[in-house]
Design an enzyme around this catalytic site. Structure first.
Site, mmCIF file in Angstrom:
data_model
loop_
_atom_site.group_PDB
_atom_site.id
_atom_site.type_symbol
_atom_site.label_atom_id
_atom_site.label_comp_id
_atom_site.label_asym_id
_atom_site.label_seq_id
_atom_site.Cartn_x
_atom_site.Cartn_y
_atom_site.Cartn_z
ATOM 1 C CG ASP A 175 -29.400 -56.116 -16.599
ATOM 2 O OD1 ASP A 175 -28.252 -56.083 -17.248
ATOM 3 O OD2 ASP A 175 -29.287 -55.491 -15.460
ATOM 4 C CB SER A 192 -24.426 -53.646 -11.034
ATOM 5 O OG SER A 192 -23.942 -54.438 -11.811
ATOM 6 C CG HIS A 241 -26.374 -53.223 -15.931
ATOM 7 N ND1 HIS A 241 -27.076 -54.308 -14.936
ATOM 8 C CD2 HIS A 241 -25.036 -53.057 -15.453
ATOM 9 C CE1 HIS A 241 -26.222 -54.470 -14.064
ATOM 10 N NE2 HIS A 241 -25.082 -53.615 -14.241
#
Length: 266
Positions: free
Chosen positions: A208, A154, A240
């Site tokens: 995601d 991320s 995610h």
């Protein structure tokens, strides 16, 4: 539902995903004998010289120690003399969280992150300097740059990308998980010819909803136009988070590039 509530749900999902991943990794017992290989006895550690280095950068709101169980997936003999580092981001106010203070490598203006989201260029460059200092320390300690791998999830994936692209030497590789491009095309002017030889692995879940899949898809064309080799892997149904499949793929990818790096040295 208001935009603020949608954001809070997205942020909560991102932090929950990181927490669930860390918990799952902690529950996973390492293969027989792995602990001994990962944490050598004091005398063995003193006698052995680290041959490679893996730096893992966590996502927004997470911490380095929570991600340490990731290394349990790297059981191949090639990682016996690998040094690992899981640093934690400083606590900083985050714009997309209405200024709330949390672990963050740089500021994030909005979530979900799309290919057109505004970026914190100055904050990213400051964070890159800190990552480069970590890399330089390992190089000074005798680990060849070609055996150094930067990986991140991320926000940590975005920082991984920036750090690898702007490092002046060729590294073993950079691995981006559910990340994005944290800067514009103007940064290509700062990329050295040696940096362009660093291979990139980019993995992203199609489902995601925090860092949108389109943000991940924008990466490979940018990298290819800048002269990088990028392997992009899409994971259907993955949100995610990081899957075991991604980590096993990373182990194989690093092992292959580590072997290539060691062959160049011999």
């Amino acid at each position: 539902m208001s935009s603020r509530l949608r954001f809070l749900f997205s942020l909560a999902a991102a932090i929950a995903a990181a927490s669930l991943l860390a918990a799952a990794l902690r529950r996973r017992a390492p293969p027989s004998g792995l602990a001994a290989r990962l944490v050598p006895a004091p005398m063995a550690a003193a006698a052995a010289r680290n041959r490679s280095f893996v730096l893992w950068l966590h996502g927004l709101g997470d911490s380095g120690p929570a991600n340490e169980p990731i290394r349990n997936f790297f059981s191949a003999p090639e990682f016996r003399l690998t040094k690992w580092a899981f640093p934690s981001a400083p606590n900083s106010p985050v714009s997309c969280n209405h200024g709330a203070v949390m672990p963050s490598w740089f500021d994030i203006h909005e979530l979900p992150m799309s290919s057109g989201s505004p970026q914190d260029d100055s904050g990213v460059l400051k964070a890159v300097e800190n990552v480069h200092a970590m890399i330089d320390k390992e190089v000074a300690d005798g680990i060849p740059p070609e055996n150094i791998f930067v990986c991140g999830f991320s926000q940590g994936g975005a920082l991984t990308l920036a750090s690898v692209l702007l490092y002046p030497k060729t590294l073993g590789g950079g691995a981006v998980f559910s990340g994005w491009l944290p800067f514009g095309s103007s940064v290509t002017e700062r990329i050295s010819p040696e940096a362009r030889k660093t291979p990139i692995l980019w993995s992203h879940g199609i489902a995601d909803n925090v860092v949108l899949f389109e943000a991940g898809q924008a990466g490979p064309p940018f990298l290819q136009n800048a002269g990088f080799s990028c392997e992009f892997k899409a994971y259907p149904g993955l949100g995610h988070s990081i899957s075991k499949e991604e980590l096993y793929s990373l182990e194989s990818w690093i092992k292959n590039h580590l072997k290539a790096s060691q062959e160049k040295e011999n």
